[in-house]
Design an enzyme around this catalytic site. Structure first.
Site, PDB file in Angstrom:
ATOM      1  N   THR A 127       0.245  -3.388  11.880  1.00  0.00           N
ATOM      2  CA  THR A 127      -0.990  -3.618  10.746  1.00  0.00           C
ATOM      3  C   THR A 127      -0.238  -3.989   9.508  1.00  0.00           C
ATOM      4  O   THR A 127       0.667  -3.637   8.810  1.00  0.00           O
ATOM      5  CB  THR A 127      -1.372  -2.020  10.379  1.00  0.00           C
ATOM      6  OG1 THR A 127      -1.963  -1.754  11.536  1.00  0.00           O
ATOM      7  CG2 THR A 127      -2.110  -2.158   9.116  1.00  0.00           C
TER       8      THR A 127
ATOM      9  N   THR B 120       0.984  -1.195  -0.016  1.00  0.00           N
ATOM     10  CA  THR B 120      -0.051   0.020   0.169  1.00  0.00           C
ATOM     11  C   THR B 120       0.827   1.055   0.019  1.00  0.00           C
ATOM     12  O   THR B 120       1.311   1.589  -1.006  1.00  0.00           O
ATOM     13  CB  THR B 120      -0.831   0.124   1.280  1.00  0.00           C
ATOM     14  OG1 THR B 120      -0.211  -0.148   2.390  1.00  0.00           O
ATOM     15  CG2 THR B 120      -1.899  -1.134   1.100  1.00  0.00           C
TER      16      THR B 120
ATOM     17  N   GLU C  65       6.028   4.600   7.797  1.00  0.00           N
ATOM     18  CA  GLU C  65       5.790   6.019   7.295  1.00  0.00           C
ATOM     19  C   GLU C  65       6.544   6.964   7.802  1.00  0.00           C
ATOM     20  O   GLU C  65       6.261   7.257   9.039  1.00  0.00           O
ATOM     21  CB  GLU C  65       4.056   6.183   7.358  1.00  0.00           C
ATOM     22  CG  GLU C  65       3.303   5.231   6.387  1.00  0.00           C
ATOM     23  CD  GLU C  65       1.839   5.264   6.743  1.00  0.00           C
ATOM     24  OE1 GLU C  65       1.383   5.882   7.744  1.00  0.00           O
ATOM     25  OE2 GLU C  65       1.110   4.802   6.021  1.00  0.00           O
TER      26      GLU C  65
ATOM     27  N   LYS D 210       3.241  -6.933   3.994  1.00  0.00           N
ATOM     28  CA  LYS D 210       3.241  -5.456   3.795  1.00  0.00           C
ATOM     29  C   LYS D 210       2.980  -4.792   5.130  1.00  0.00           C
ATOM     30  O   LYS D 210       2.249  -5.623   5.957  1.00  0.00           O
ATOM     31  CB  LYS D 210       2.218  -5.312   2.654  1.00  0.00           C
ATOM     32  CG  LYS D 210       0.749  -5.673   3.030  1.00  0.00           C
ATOM     33  CD  LYS D 210      -0.053  -4.733   3.788  1.00  0.00           C
ATOM     34  CE  LYS D 210      -0.013  -3.319   3.324  1.00  0.00           C
ATOM     35  NZ  LYS D 210      -0.891  -2.510   4.221  1.00  0.00           N
TER      36      LYS D 210
ATOM     37  N   ASN E  40       0.100  10.819   6.640  1.00  0.00           N
ATOM     38  CA  ASN E  40      -1.291  10.497   7.166  1.00  0.00           C
ATOM     39  C   ASN E  40      -2.420  11.595   7.212  1.00  0.00           C
ATOM     40  O   ASN E  40      -3.484  11.316   7.718  1.00  0.00           O
ATOM     41  CB  ASN E  40      -1.131   9.726   8.566  1.00  0.00           C
ATOM     42  CG  ASN E  40      -0.380   8.425   8.482  1.00  0.00           C
ATOM     43  OD1 ASN E  40      -0.730   7.479   8.051  1.00  0.00           O
ATOM     44  ND2 ASN E  40       0.832   8.521   8.900  1.00  0.00           N
TER      45      ASN E  40
ATOM     46  N   SER F 137      -6.145   6.785   3.887  1.00  0.00           N
ATOM     47  CA  SER F 137      -5.339   5.537   3.626  1.00  0.00           C
ATOM     48  C   SER F 137      -5.970   4.629   4.792  1.00  0.00           C
ATOM     49  O   SER F 137      -6.465   4.978   5.909  1.00  0.00           O
ATOM     50  CB  SER F 137      -3.897   5.657   3.638  1.00  0.00           C
ATOM     51  OG  SER F 137      -3.392   6.400   4.816  1.00  0.00           O
TER      52      SER F 137
END
EC number: 2.3.1.35
Lengths: 384, 384
Positions: B180, B146, B260, B169, B379, B384
C-alpha cells in the site's frame, strides 16, 4: 455432562504431568456400546500431526471404542518417533480396556515440534482408566484445555429421547478447516458410520469451518462423532443432523468468545452472493483483514477497510453496487458513502458487519474476533 | 534529490490544508522533457480508488507531463463524485501548466470513504505550481507521508551518466500487489513507454510485490515511472532495469523498516522450490501468519508455526522433507526437530527464516514485519 450426557459413555480427565502447570492434561472417552459407529473430520493442513495421521487411519474402519486426548504437546513435526509415540498411546489404551488399538483415536494439542513425555503419558492412561465414570465428562473437557480460559461443553436432547453431547478446546489458531481445535461429540442414538460421516461433514462445514479467529490453520484439528446406540433410537437423519449442528454451533460460539485476547465477537454476514462459495470466500477474506480487526477493536466503523478486503477476492460483484452495514447502519451504499457512520453503536461486544454483494440470493456468515494487544501478548510472550 | 535527482524534473511539496495536522499534504512532480514517456503499475484490488481509475486511463497513452499527489484522503469508495474530484484536480494541474489533463496522473492516500476538500486542494495546486523547483524533491516526498515517520527517497547513477530517482510512501496495508503505497520514479534517460513499462513491471514484481507487512491490499497503490530524456542517454535496457530495480528495492526496504509498529524486519527466504511461484506463495503465506509474527516479536524461534503455515499452501513439497533455519540455525530438519533452538540469536532487528522445500532449484524472498501491540494501537486508536 459434555460427552457423558448420552448413555453408553464413560470419561475421565486427570493430571498426568504432561503440562508444566500440573493441571489436568489427559482425557479418556470410552464408548461402551452396543454400537461403535464413528466418524471424524480432520485438519486440511498438509503438515499433519502424528495423532491426526493415526486417527484418520483408525477412522477408515468407521468404528471407535475410545478416544484418548492430551494437552501439553501437539506431537506435530516429530517425525517417525512421534508417530510411534501415538501408536504406543493407542496400544496402551487398548491394553487397559482389553480391546483393539485399531479402534482407539488419539488427539494431541499444545506446542509443535516437541516429543511427548511418554512415561508420564502412559502412566496417565492407567490412572485415567481407573477413574472412568458416567460423570467424567466435565473433567475430560477440563483436561483438553490449553490457553482456553474455560471448558467448552454442550448437549442437546433429540426427538424420541436420544442425546447428543460434546466437548471442545481451542482458543488460538482458529481457522478453517477446521478451527484449531479438538472436539469429541457423542450420541446414544443408533446410526451407521456412513450416516455419522455425512452428518458430521455437513455440521462442521456450517459451524467450525466458518470460524476464523486469526487465519492460522492448525496441524492437529480433529472433530470426532461417536454413537453408542445405547438409547435404542434410530433418529430421523435430518433431525439428528440439526441436533449435531446445534451442538457444534454452540461449541463454536464458546470457542469464539474465549479466543485469545479477543474483546469483540464479529459476525461477517455476506448476502446477495452469486453462490454460497462466493459468500464464504468474501466473509473469510474480510475476517482476515488485520486492519479491519484493529479498527473494530478501536470501535471504529471503518467500512473502507471492509471494501478494501472484498476487493481482493474473485467473487462476483461490481464495486459500485456494494453495500455495507455495521450493526444495522448502512454506512456504505453503492460502493460509496452511505448513512452517517456516527450512528453506528460500536460498544456492544457483538459486532455484525453485513456485506451485500448485490449479485445473487446466496448468503454465509463467518465468525471472527478483533485483533488486540492482548492477542499479541498471548502469542509472543511464550511458546504455544 | 528524490524525484528531482534526474535532469528535466521539477517538484514541490506544500501544505494545502487537506490534512488536519496542517503538515505538507500536496506534491507536484513535473516533467520538462524533452521526452514524456511514462509507465505505471497499479493495485490489483478490484475496489480501486478514483485516482487509480483516472491514472490507469491516462497511462494508456504512455505519456505523462505531471503527477499530482495528495495525502490526507484516499478518494476511494467515493462514487462518481469522487471520480469527478480527481478529474477536476488533473484539469487544474493542466491549467496551471498550460498543458493537457490527459497527461496528468493523480495519486491520493489517506482514509477511504471520504470526499476530498476540493477548494483547499485546488488552491494548493496553484501554490505548488508556484514553488516548483529542481530542489523540490524532498518537499514532495515529505508531502505524501501519512503514518510514515520518515520520507522515503532514493537515487542511483546509471552507466553513461543518466540518473534514476524516486520517492515513496507507505507504512501500513503493505501487501501485494503492490504494497500500500504511492511511488514516483523519474529518470533522465531516453526510453520509450513500452520499454519503461517492461522495466517497471519486472522491477516491482521483484521488490514491492514481495513486501507483505500486514496482508492487507490497498485500493490506491500506484507506482509511476517517468522519463524526461534530458540526459540524452539511451541506456542498455538490462542495465537500466537493474538500476530501477535497485531504486525500488531501496524504497521497499525503507517502507519495511518504517512499517507501522514493527520491531523486526523479517525475510522469509524460500529455497528448494519446484518453481518460482511456489516459492513466492509459500513465502507469502508464511509472512501472513499472525501467530508466527507474534512469536518473532517475542523473539521465540517457533518453527512449528512456520510449518503450520507452509502446510496450508498447495506448493510441491513433502512434509517429511521440509527444513527450516532461523537466523542460520537449522531448527527443523526432515519435518521434525533439528538443531538446538536455543542456539538461535533472535535479538537482532533483522530475522531471516529459511524454508527449504526440497522440491527443486527455485527461490524467492518475501519481506515482512512482526506483529506488535504498537501495530494494534496504531490501527485501532483512530481512523486511517
Amino acid at each position: 455432562m459434555s460427552v457423558t450426557a448420552p448413555l453408553g459413555f464413560r470419561a475421565a480427565g486427570i493430571a498426568a504431568g504432561i503440562k508444566a502447570s500440573g493441571g489436568r492434561d489427559l482425557a479418556l472417552v470410552v464408548n461402551d456400546g452396543p454400537s461403535r459407529a464413528a466418524a471424524g473430520v480432520f485438519t486440511a493442513n498438509r503438515v499433519k500431526a502424528a495423532p491426526v495421521l493415526w486417527s484418520q487411519q483408525v477412522l477408515s474402519g468407521g468404528r471407535l471404542k475410545a478416544v484418548v486426548l492430551n494437552s501439553g504437546g501437539a506431537n506435530a513435526c516429530t517425525g517417525p518417533e512421534g508417530f510411534q509415540d501415538t501408536h504406543a498411546t493407542a496400544e496402551k489404551v487398548a491394553e487397559v480396556l482389553q480391546d483393539s488399538a485399531g479402534e482407539v483415536a488419539v488427539c494431541s494439542t499444545g506446542l509443535i515440534g516437541e516429543r511427548l513425555p511418554m512415561e508420564a503419558l502412559l502412566a496417565g492412561v492407567d490412572q485415567a482408566a481407573g477413574q472412568l465414570s458416567k460423570n467424567g465428562g466435565l473433567a475430560a473437557a477440563d483436561a483438553i484445555r490449553t490457553t482456553d480460559t474455560v471448558s467448552k461443553i454442550s448437549f442437546k436432547r433429540g426427538e424420541g429421547g436420544y442425546m447428543v453431547g460434546g466437548m471442545a478446546k481451542g482458543a488460538g489458531m482458529l481457522a478453517p478447516a477446521l478451527a484449531t481445535m479438538l472436539c469429541v461429540i457423542t450420541t446414544d442414538a443408533d446410526l451407521t458410520s456412513e450416516e455419522l460421516d455425512a452428518v458430521l461433514r455437513r455440521a462442521t462445514s456450517l459451524t467450525f469451518d466458518r470460524l476464523d479467529a486469526d487465519g492460522c490453520m492448525s496441524t492437529n484439528d480433529t472433530v470426532l462423532l461417536l454413537a453408542s446406540g445405547a438409547a435404542g433410537v434410530r433418529p430421523d437423519l435430518e433431525e439428528f443432523g440439526r441436533k449435531v449442528t446445534e451442538v457444534c454451533a454452540d461449541l463454536a460460539r464458546q470457542l469464539l468468545v474465549d479466543a485469545e485476547g479477543a474483546s469483540k465477537a464479529i459476525a461477517i454476514e455476506v448476502i446477495g452472493a452469486a453462490c454460497e462459495q462466493d459468500a464464504v470466500n468474501v466473509g473469510r477474506t474480510v475476517s482476515r483483514s488485520n486492519l479491519l480487526k484493529c479498527a473494530i477493536h478501536g470501535e471504529d466503523p471503518n467500512w473502507g477497510r471492509v471494501l478494501a478486503a472484498v476487493g481482493t477476492t474473485d467473487a462476483v460483484f461490481e464495486a459500485e453496487r456494494l453495500n455495507v452495514a455495521i450493526n444495522g447502519i448502512w454506512v456504505c451504499r453503492g460502493g460509496g458513502v452511505g448513512d452517517d457512520r456516527s450512528k453506528v453503536d460500536m460498544r456492544p461486544r457483538d459486532v455484525t458487519i453485513t456485506i451485500d454483494l448485490s449479485a445473487g440470493p446466496h448468503t454465509a456468515t463467518i465468525h471472527t474476533t478483533d485483533l488486540t494487544a492482548a492477542y499479541v501478548h498471548e502469542n509472543s510472550a511464550y511458546s504455544s
